[in-house]
Design a protein around this motif. Structure first.
Motif, PDB file in Angstrom:
ATOM      1  N   LYS A  49     -13.684 -19.312  14.725  1.00  0.00           N
ATOM      2  CA  LYS A  49     -12.964 -18.066  14.981  1.00  0.00           C
ATOM      3  C   LYS A  49     -13.926 -16.907  15.134  1.00  0.00           C
ATOM      4  O   LYS A  49     -14.974 -16.870  14.510  1.00  0.00           O
ATOM      5  CB  LYS A  49     -12.012 -17.748  13.824  1.00  0.00           C
ATOM      6  CG  LYS A  49     -10.824 -18.647  13.744  1.00  0.00           C
ATOM      7  CD  LYS A  49      -9.902 -18.174  12.645  1.00  0.00           C
ATOM      8  CE  LYS A  49      -8.684 -19.061  12.549  1.00  0.00           C
ATOM      9  NZ  LYS A  49      -7.752 -18.586  11.545  1.00  0.00           N
ATOM     10  N   GLU A 105     -11.203 -18.203  19.648  1.00  0.00           N
ATOM     11  CA  GLU A 105     -11.989 -19.295  19.084  1.00  0.00           C
ATOM     12  C   GLU A 105     -12.989 -19.779  20.133  1.00  0.00           C
ATOM     13  O   GLU A 105     -12.711 -19.749  21.329  1.00  0.00           O
ATOM     14  CB  GLU A 105     -11.085 -20.445  18.662  1.00  0.00           C
ATOM     15  CG  GLU A 105     -10.103 -20.058  17.581  1.00  0.00           C
ATOM     16  CD  GLU A 105      -9.124 -21.164  17.247  1.00  0.00           C
ATOM     17  OE1 GLU A 105      -8.693 -21.207  16.090  1.00  0.00           O
ATOM     18  OE2 GLU A 105      -8.789 -21.977  18.130  1.00  0.00           O
ATOM     19  N   SER A 132      -5.975 -18.678  19.553  1.00  0.00           N
ATOM     20  CA  SER A 132      -5.352 -19.604  18.621  1.00  0.00           C
ATOM     21  C   SER A 132      -3.849 -19.711  18.791  1.00  0.00           C
ATOM     22  O   SER A 132      -3.277 -20.708  18.387  1.00  0.00           O
ATOM     23  CB  SER A 132      -5.687 -19.282  17.172  1.00  0.00           C
ATOM     24  OG  SER A 132      -5.934 -17.974  16.937  1.00  0.00           O
TER      25      SER A 132
END
Length: 65
Positions: free
Chosen positions: A9, A23, A36
């Motif tokens: 992340k 990400e 995400s």
């Protein structure tokens, strides 16, 4: 195409779990980016084009007309 399993992340996403982050993962020859909240959609690139994009964003060159 190989999909990596080592997603990281963004540090700008904070430490909490959730679906508000970018990400990044890598394979030997490519970089993979995704959000995400939509992990099945990936942007695949190599280091040089991504470096040029980030430089353009940081310098403000992409906002100039």
């Amino acid at each position: 195409m190989t999909t990596p399993g080592n997603w990281q992340k963004s540090s700008f996403s904070g430490g909490a779990d959730g679906n508000n982050c970018v990400e990044l993962a890598s394979t030997p020859h490519t970089l993979h980016l995704r959000e995400s909240d939509a992990p099945s959609i990936e942007l695949v690139t190599t280091p040089t084009p991504l470096s040029h994009l980030l430089h353009g964003i940081r310098s403000g060159a992409l906002g100039r007309v």
